[in-house]
Design an enzyme around this catalytic site. Structure first.
Site, PDB file in Angstrom:
ATOM      1  N   ARG A   1       0.903  -1.200  -0.038  1.00 50.00           N
ATOM      2  CA  ARG A   1       0.134   0.018  -0.037  1.00 50.00           C
ATOM      3  C   ARG A   1       0.950   1.378   0.059  1.00 50.00           C
ATOM      4  O   ARG A   1       2.014   1.338   0.403  1.00 50.00           O
ATOM      5  CB  ARG A   1      -1.013   0.134   1.150  1.00 50.00           C
ATOM      6  CG  ARG A   1      -2.057  -1.127   1.264  1.00 50.00           C
ATOM      7  CD  ARG A   1      -2.951  -0.891   2.547  1.00 50.00           C
ATOM      8  NE  ARG A   1      -4.082  -1.850   2.305  1.00 50.00           N
ATOM      9  CZ  ARG A   1      -3.915  -3.146   2.913  1.00 50.00           C
ATOM     10  NH1 ARG A   1      -2.861  -3.499   3.645  1.00 50.00           N
ATOM     11  NH2 ARG A   1      -4.983  -3.980   2.746  1.00 50.00           N
TER      12      ARG A   1
ATOM     13  N   LYS B   1      -2.397  -1.175   7.254  1.00 47.97           N
ATOM     14  CA  LYS B   1      -3.505  -0.637   7.374  1.00 47.97           C
ATOM     15  C   LYS B   1      -4.259  -1.392   8.752  1.00 47.97           C
ATOM     16  O   LYS B   1      -5.029  -0.802   9.468  1.00 47.97           O
ATOM     17  CB  LYS B   1      -4.332  -1.224   6.192  1.00 47.97           C
ATOM     18  CG  LYS B   1      -5.941  -0.781   6.269  1.00 47.97           C
ATOM     19  CD  LYS B   1      -6.606  -1.083   4.717  1.00 47.97           C
ATOM     20  CE  LYS B   1      -8.210  -0.382   4.903  1.00 47.97           C
ATOM     21  NZ  LYS B   1      -8.867  -0.739   3.651  1.00 47.97           N
TER      22      LYS B   1
ATOM     23  N   HIS C   1      -2.921   3.356  -6.286  1.00 45.90           N
ATOM     24  CA  HIS C   1      -3.391   2.171  -5.604  1.00 45.90           C
ATOM     25  C   HIS C   1      -3.889   0.913  -6.758  1.00 45.90           C
ATOM     26  O   HIS C   1      -3.625  -0.279  -6.555  1.00 45.90           O
ATOM     27  CB  HIS C   1      -4.788   2.482  -4.878  1.00 45.90           C
ATOM     28  CG  HIS C   1      -5.136   1.409  -4.106  1.00 45.90           C
ATOM     29  ND1 HIS C   1      -4.660   1.133  -2.951  1.00 45.90           N
ATOM     30  CD2 HIS C   1      -6.272   0.461  -4.268  1.00 45.90           C
ATOM     31  CE1 HIS C   1      -5.221  -0.059  -2.446  1.00 45.90           C
ATOM     32  NE2 HIS C   1      -6.456  -0.238  -3.051  1.00 45.90           N
TER      33      HIS C   1
ATOM     34  N   ARG D   1      -1.141  -1.471  -6.812  1.00 45.54           N
ATOM     35  CA  ARG D   1      -1.291  -2.742  -6.137  1.00 45.54           C
ATOM     36  C   ARG D   1      -2.277  -3.818  -6.807  1.00 45.54           C
ATOM     37  O   ARG D   1      -2.110  -4.956  -6.688  1.00 45.54           O
ATOM     38  CB  ARG D   1      -1.883  -2.190  -4.779  1.00 45.54           C
ATOM     39  CG  ARG D   1      -2.424  -3.346  -3.734  1.00 45.54           C
ATOM     40  CD  ARG D   1      -2.818  -2.603  -2.344  1.00 45.54           C
ATOM     41  NE  ARG D   1      -3.478  -3.433  -1.566  1.00 45.54           N
ATOM     42  CZ  ARG D   1      -2.815  -4.109  -0.545  1.00 45.54           C
ATOM     43  NH1 ARG D   1      -1.388  -4.180  -0.678  1.00 45.54           N
ATOM     44  NH2 ARG D   1      -3.707  -5.004   0.349  1.00 45.54           N
TER      45      ARG D   1
ATOM     46  N   HIS E   1      -4.167  -8.869   3.856  1.00 46.38           N
ATOM     47  CA  HIS E   1      -5.422  -9.041   3.918  1.00 46.38           C
ATOM     48  C   HIS E   1      -5.879  -9.737   5.213  1.00 46.38           C
ATOM     49  O   HIS E   1      -5.555 -11.011   5.548  1.00 46.38           O
ATOM     50  CB  HIS E   1      -6.221  -9.426   2.757  1.00 46.38           C
ATOM     51  CG  HIS E   1      -6.338  -8.570   1.465  1.00 46.38           C
ATOM     52  ND1 HIS E   1      -6.579  -9.301   0.271  1.00 46.38           N
ATOM     53  CD2 HIS E   1      -6.093  -7.317   1.632  1.00 46.38           C
ATOM     54  CE1 HIS E   1      -6.309  -8.154  -0.841  1.00 46.38           C
ATOM     55  NE2 HIS E   1      -6.196  -6.840  -0.007  1.00 46.38           N
TER      56      HIS E   1
ATOM     57  N   TYR F   1      -9.983 -10.308  -6.359  1.00 46.82           N
ATOM     58  CA  TYR F   1      -8.929 -10.539  -7.566  1.00 46.82           C
ATOM     59  C   TYR F   1      -9.183 -12.048  -8.083  1.00 46.82           C
ATOM     60  O   TYR F   1      -8.896 -12.107  -9.432  1.00 46.82           O
ATOM     61  CB  TYR F   1      -7.702 -10.471  -6.958  1.00 46.82           C
ATOM     62  CG  TYR F   1      -7.407  -9.019  -6.274  1.00 46.82           C
ATOM     63  CD1 TYR F   1      -7.145  -7.886  -7.224  1.00 46.82           C
ATOM     64  CD2 TYR F   1      -7.158  -8.810  -5.066  1.00 46.82           C
ATOM     65  CE1 TYR F   1      -6.767  -6.793  -6.678  1.00 46.82           C
ATOM     66  CE2 TYR F   1      -7.151  -7.671  -4.496  1.00 46.82           C
ATOM     67  CZ  TYR F   1      -6.845  -6.591  -5.161  1.00 46.82           C
ATOM     68  OH  TYR F   1      -6.719  -5.226  -4.663  1.00 46.82           O
TER      69      TYR F   1
END
Length: 204
Positions: free
Chosen positions: A61, A86, A152, A155, A178, A187
């Site tokens: 990120r 994050k 972004h 990514r 994640h 994805y």
């Protein structure tokens, strides 16, 4: 509503989530243009080139990239420690050889700053804000004739290419940081649609 007493009891409503459509990733042609080394001595362009290459090849990120320090990178083990994430949980991500080579090139030509950030302001030699790097990469992309300017999206492009080349969704989840598989599955669905698109052209 309580009809007798006339007051509303607390309650909550769970709204249905809309399907998220992933934006079209950078094409291989666009990545080739963006990842070509600069032909001048502009330090800012070299930094932007290195940042684009690092993010597009690791999927980190923007917030993690601007907080990355040289001491977080293990060039021998091909990994780096993301301290700012994050989820507020530190974790390691692998660094492909091409990204390591570009980082070493950038390290060799960039000044050693007191704070030790990898992608720093070439004017103040201080840490860049996410917005500052976003704007820098936007101008960098446009100067090379690439209309897509989203950091972004780099990514997203990494995740898409990773799966298209046969990477496992379980590993991708760890690389992207994640906490659940739900985010990664976006994805997977995107790539699945892409694979089905022309299957009839390659079968009897």
């Amino acid at each position: 509503m309580d009809e007798e007493r006339g007051w509303l009891k607390p309650f909550s409503i769970t709204l249905p989530r809309a399907d998220i459509t992933l934006k079209e990733p950078y094409t291989k042609e666009e990545l080739t243009i963006l990842l070509a080394p600069p032909v001048n001595e502009d330090l800012s362009e070299w930094r932007n080139w290195s940042a684009v290459g690092f993010i597009s090849r690791t999927g980190v990120r923007l917030s993690s990239a601007v907080n990355l320090k040289w001491t977080d990178i293990d060039f021998e083990k091909h990994i780096c420690l993301l301290r700012h994430t994050k989820t507020n949980e530190q974790y390691f991500v692998p660094i492909p050889s091409a990204a390591l080579t570009d980082l070493l090139t950038w390290k060799a030509i960039s000044p050693a700053t007191a704070e030790g950030y990898v992608f720093f302001s070439t004017y103040t030699e201080k840490k860049l804000s996410p917005n500052a790097l976003t704007q820098a990469i936007r101008l960098y992309n446009l100067s090379r004739g690439v209309s897509k300017t989203s950091v972004h999206l780099l990514r997203h492009t990494f995740a898409t290419l990773y799966l298209q080349k046969g990477g496992r969704a379980e590993k991708l989840q760890k690389i992207l940081g994640h906490k659940t598989a739900d985010m990664t599955q976006r994805y997977v669905h995107y790539v699945t649609d892409d694979l089905v698109e022309d299957i009839d052209d390659f079968t009897f």
